[in-house]
Design a protein around this motif. Structure first.
Motif, PDB file in Angstrom:
ATOM      1  N   ASP A  66       0.820  -1.299  -0.055  1.00 47.18           N
ATOM      2  CA  ASP A  66      -0.029  -0.203   0.128  1.00 47.18           C
ATOM      3  C   ASP A  66       0.942   1.194  -0.057  1.00 47.18           C
ATOM      4  O   ASP A  66       0.543   2.187  -0.634  1.00 47.18           O
ATOM      5  CB  ASP A  66      -0.937  -0.108   1.293  1.00 47.18           C
ATOM      6  CG  ASP A  66      -2.017  -1.041   1.193  1.00 47.18           C
ATOM      7  OD1 ASP A  66      -2.052  -1.479   0.158  1.00 47.18           O
ATOM      8  OD2 ASP A  66      -2.687  -1.182   2.177  1.00 47.18           O
ATOM      9  N   GLN A  67       1.939   1.366   0.958  1.00 46.35           N
ATOM     10  CA  GLN A  67       3.099   2.422   0.632  1.00 46.35           C
ATOM     11  C   GLN A  67       3.451   2.826  -0.340  1.00 46.35           C
ATOM     12  O   GLN A  67       3.364   3.923  -0.931  1.00 46.35           O
ATOM     13  CB  GLN A  67       3.946   2.139   1.972  1.00 46.35           C
ATOM     14  CG  GLN A  67       5.009   3.376   1.970  1.00 46.35           C
ATOM     15  CD  GLN A  67       4.048   4.496   2.425  1.00 46.35           C
ATOM     16  OE1 GLN A  67       3.121   4.643   3.194  1.00 46.35           O
ATOM     17  NE2 GLN A  67       4.483   5.644   2.068  1.00 46.35           N
ATOM     18  N   MET A  68       3.826   1.665  -1.273  1.00 41.63           N
ATOM     19  CA  MET A  68       4.475   1.908  -2.581  1.00 41.63           C
ATOM     20  C   MET A  68       3.463   2.483  -3.447  1.00 41.63           C
ATOM     21  O   MET A  68       3.776   3.296  -4.301  1.00 41.63           O
ATOM     22  CB  MET A  68       4.723   0.598  -3.257  1.00 41.63           C
ATOM     23  CG  MET A  68       6.048  -0.091  -2.345  1.00 41.63           C
ATOM     24  SD  MET A  68       6.588  -1.734  -3.075  1.00 41.63           S
ATOM     25  CE  MET A  68       7.313  -2.399  -1.679  1.00 41.63           C
ATOM     26  N   LEU A  69       2.195   1.910  -3.383  1.00 39.63           N
ATOM     27  CA  LEU A  69       1.068   2.457  -4.312  1.00 39.63           C
ATOM     28  C   LEU A  69       0.764   3.872  -4.155  1.00 39.63           C
ATOM     29  O   LEU A  69       0.385   4.542  -4.846  1.00 39.63           O
ATOM     30  CB  LEU A  69      -0.101   1.835  -4.124  1.00 39.63           C
ATOM     31  CG  LEU A  69      -0.025   0.084  -4.857  1.00 39.63           C
ATOM     32  CD1 LEU A  69      -1.149  -0.756  -4.444  1.00 39.63           C
ATOM     33  CD2 LEU A  69       0.545   0.054  -6.152  1.00 39.63           C
ATOM     34  N   ILE A  70       0.773   4.213  -2.863  1.00 40.46           N
ATOM     35  CA  ILE A  70       0.407   5.689  -2.234  1.00 40.46           C
ATOM     36  C   ILE A  70       1.377   6.531  -2.930  1.00 40.46           C
ATOM     37  O   ILE A  70       1.271   7.645  -3.310  1.00 40.46           O
ATOM     38  CB  ILE A  70       0.274   5.640  -0.958  1.00 40.46           C
ATOM     39  CG1 ILE A  70      -0.699   4.949  -0.239  1.00 40.46           C
ATOM     40  CG2 ILE A  70       0.346   7.121  -0.379  1.00 40.46           C
ATOM     41  CD1 ILE A  70      -0.995   4.773   1.071  1.00 40.46           C
ATOM     42  N   ALA A 113      -6.461   0.809  -7.696  1.00 40.68           N
ATOM     43  CA  ALA A 113      -7.773   1.470  -8.267  1.00 40.68           C
ATOM     44  C   ALA A 113      -8.212   1.971  -6.983  1.00 40.68           C
ATOM     45  O   ALA A 113      -8.833   3.299  -6.915  1.00 40.68           O
ATOM     46  CB  ALA A 113      -8.835   0.576  -8.794  1.00 40.68           C
ATOM     47  N   GLU A 114      -8.308   1.260  -5.824  1.00 36.79           N
ATOM     48  CA  GLU A 114      -9.177   1.969  -4.567  1.00 36.79           C
ATOM     49  C   GLU A 114      -8.083   3.141  -4.140  1.00 36.79           C
ATOM     50  O   GLU A 114      -8.742   4.069  -3.669  1.00 36.79           O
ATOM     51  CB  GLU A 114      -8.887   0.756  -3.519  1.00 36.79           C
ATOM     52  CG  GLU A 114     -10.065  -0.191  -3.709  1.00 36.79           C
ATOM     53  CD  GLU A 114     -10.046  -1.340  -2.753  1.00 36.79           C
ATOM     54  OE1 GLU A 114     -10.721  -2.331  -2.908  1.00 36.79           O
ATOM     55  OE2 GLU A 114      -9.023  -1.175  -1.893  1.00 36.79           O
ATOM     56  N   GLU A 118      -9.165   7.181  -3.620  1.00 31.01           N
ATOM     57  CA  GLU A 118      -9.073   7.935  -2.317  1.00 31.01           C
ATOM     58  C   GLU A 118      -8.246   9.183  -2.500  1.00 31.01           C
ATOM     59  O   GLU A 118      -8.465  10.030  -1.815  1.00 31.01           O
ATOM     60  CB  GLU A 118      -8.371   6.870  -1.184  1.00 31.01           C
ATOM     61  CG  GLU A 118      -9.403   5.727  -0.949  1.00 31.01           C
ATOM     62  CD  GLU A 118      -8.535   4.710  -0.040  1.00 31.01           C
ATOM     63  OE1 GLU A 118      -7.290   4.823   0.245  1.00 31.01           O
ATOM     64  OE2 GLU A 118      -9.121   3.673   0.359  1.00 31.01           O
ATOM     65  N   ALA A 119      -7.250   9.044  -3.453  1.00 26.33           N
ATOM     66  CA  ALA A 119      -6.425  10.267  -3.547  1.00 26.33           C
ATOM     67  C   ALA A 119      -7.166  11.289  -4.399  1.00 26.33           C
ATOM     68  O   ALA A 119      -6.296  12.364  -4.790  1.00 26.33           O
ATOM     69  CB  ALA A 119      -5.156   9.731  -4.083  1.00 26.33           C
TER      70      ALA A 119
END
Length: 560
Positions: A66-70, A113-114, A118-119
């Motif tokens: 998740d941190q990488m995708l953020i 995608a989620e 959110e961003a």
């Protein structure tokens, strides 16, 4: 067990929807015809040892992914992580040798995608939907606060809403555990008079879903009992996407939660029990049937009237929504369920009893017979004690009653009334503490076979005539019950009070209790007793003659 439950559910669904023969069902599902017959007879497969599941290998690494995708949300488009690059970093930085590429790829496709939504990088577009009557429904839980018996308490509102008409059933429970989840469905199906024929929409409630299978669409690992429940009532579940996006897939019930909470539960309702609140909710639902949703031409009630005949019929057998447990009764005649103690009749001490833990109550069974019933306590610690469960023991130990917890709880609940207190005080004055308490216990035992109002009326009549005896209370209670028996048309035996004018009613009086603590007191209806006290002088003369006869007999024996 889980795979066989799902297999039975698929067989029953294919038989229900397509009407396939046993032979065709066996061929389609690759099983023996005997297995098909078992599935059609019962939704629950024969007992088998449950399989043990394995832990999700990806779970320890989700936070890192998740941190990488953020970070990718602010990175240049051509320098964002691919699934292969994420797997390579996991291997280098977290030693994730247990992961495969396909596992990481499937998770990244859904989670990216989620995170973009959110961003604010993506915008959801909603397409209006049309729902066929009787086909679909939506289910959700919502938190509500209630002033319950003077205490501000967090509760949970179950809602099932038909998608076509908007007809919704609301029930408040102290918990949102699986027993409340299933009980809410049963109550809703019963009120609606049927079951949706297509599917019911859910988010990923733990009462139904044990795990979300990422990368495989809407596939879920379902709870075995939930699969059995669906198969029993003959409906399918439609699971929404995890996260915020999934809430919009069942927007009807999401909006219903907010509307009902604002319009019916604001300000916080003040009630003595949840049963009282649910009774009010049933009345509100009748009123809500006359309102219109948005710009619809017809009311909710009018649309539901046309939709109700299209629902699937209810099964003949009722599903038990309770969680079945078998606790042992301790020396205090209590069982422990979810850290809460509940009393049972003292004759079961040392035995294991079957318990059905439901959303609002707890039932204790001896075989098929209900031996105890309690309101469920939602607190983390506490106890529910009923005086009736200890009466046989207290009759042999009457001195334990005044300070007992069971008596204190009965006084708090109002079941031990002021009339009980007056009768107890009077019978102890006449019969002494021990015997007077036993007389009270005999009166309390009458509650098992008679209405409480009749027993209270019997005690009141006994106090009036000064005969504080359980036998007198029983007779007077039966007389009161006979005088209030409902007749045809709603009348009662004492409806016309003038019919009894001029009739002398003889009250039952205990002659053994005629002598009261006050010598001047005279029981109502009895004249003063002026007869002399009985004498035993005649019996004393017989004793003297008997002594003389015995002496003569002894003298004759000595001479011989």
């Amino acid at each position: 067990m889980g795979a066989r439950v799902e297999l039975f559910a698929r067989i029953r669904r294919d038989s229900r929807i397509e009407g396939l023969s046993i032979r065709e069902l066996a061929r389609r599902h690759g099983v023996h015809r005997r297995t098909v017959r078992q599935a059609l007879e019962s939704a629950e497969p024969p007992e088998r040892k449950p399989r043990r599941g394995v832990s999700h290998r990806l779970e320890p690494f989700k936070a890192a992914i998740d941190q990488m995708l953020i970070e990718d949300t602010t990175a240049p488009r051509k320098q964002r992580h691919t699934a292969r690059r994420i797997l390579a970093r996991l291997l280098e930085e977290h030693d994730a040798h247990v992961l495969s590429y396909s596992t990481v790829r499937d998770y990244v496709r859904v989670r990216r995608a989620e995170i973009d939504v959110e961003a604010g990088r993506r915008h959801e577009v909603f397409i209006p939907q049309d729902h066929a009557p009787g086909a679909e429904a939506e289910v959700d839980f919502g938190e509500v606060w209630v002033v319950l018996d003077g205490v501000k308490t967090k509760c949970h509102m179950f809602i099932l809403r038909l998608s076509h008409s908007g007809k919704a059933i609301h029930r408040i429970y102290p918990t949102q555990a699986q027993e409340a989840f299933l009980e809410g469905h049963i109550e809703a199906f019963s009120v609606l008079g049927g079951v949706p024929t297509k599917h019911i929409r859910y988010d990923n409630l733990t009462s139904a879903v044990t795990a979300v299978v990422f990368g495989q669409g809407r596939q879920r690992k379902e709870n075995d009992r939930w699969v059995l429940f669906k198969s029993h009532y003959g409906f399918d579940a439609f699971y929404c996407q995890p996260g915020i996006s999934g809430a919009h897939e069942k927007g009807g019930v999401e909006g219903e939660v907010g509307w009902f909470r604002r319009n019916r539960l604001s300000p916080m309702p003040v009630v003595k029990s949840l049963d009282e609140l649910n009774t009010k909710i049933k009345a509100w639902e009748e009123v809500d049937a006359r309102r219109r949703i948005n710009d619809r031409i017809r009311t909710i009630g009018q649309d539901f009237e046309a939709e109700q005949p299209l629902l699937a019929p209810l099964p003949a057998e009722v599903f038990d929504p309770g969680l079945v447990l078998t606790p042992r009764v301790d020396r205090s005649s209590m069982i422990t369920v979810r850290m809460i103690k509940y009393s049972v009749p003292a004759r079961f001490i040392g035995r294991r009893l079957r318990v059905s833990l439901r959303a609002s109550e707890l039932l204790v069974f001896d075989g098929r017979t209900v031996v105890a019933r309690h309101q469920r306590i939602a607190a983390k610690a506490g106890q529910s004690v009923q005086l009736d469960h200890y009466l046989e023991v207290l009759k042999t130990k009457p001195g334990a009653l005044p300070g007992s917890t069971a008596l204190a709880r009965a006084r708090e609940a109002g079941t031990f009334t002021a009339v009980h207190e007056a009768f107890w005080a009077e019978t102890r004055k006449v019969n002494g503490d021990a015997e007077g308490t036993r007389e009270l216990i005999d009166v309390l035992l009458l509650h098992r076979s008679m209405d409480a109002d009749d027993v209270v009326a019997g005690m009141t009549a006994a106090l009036k005539v000064g005969a504080v005896s359980a036998d007198v209370v029983a007779v007077e209670a039966r007389r009161h019950a006979a005088n209030t028996i409902p007749l045809v048309g709603g009348a009662s035996a004492d409806r016309h009070s003038g019919a009894h004018d001029g009739v002398t009613v003889h009250r039952v009086v205990s002659l053994t209790q005629r002598r009261l603590t006050d010598p001047a007191a005279v029981i109502a209806g009895l004249p003063p007793d002026t007869r002399p006290l009985p004498s035993i002088a005649g019996y004393d003369e017989l004793l003297a003659k008997r002594a003389t006869t015995n002496a003569v007999s002894v003298s004759k024996e000595n001479i011989s």
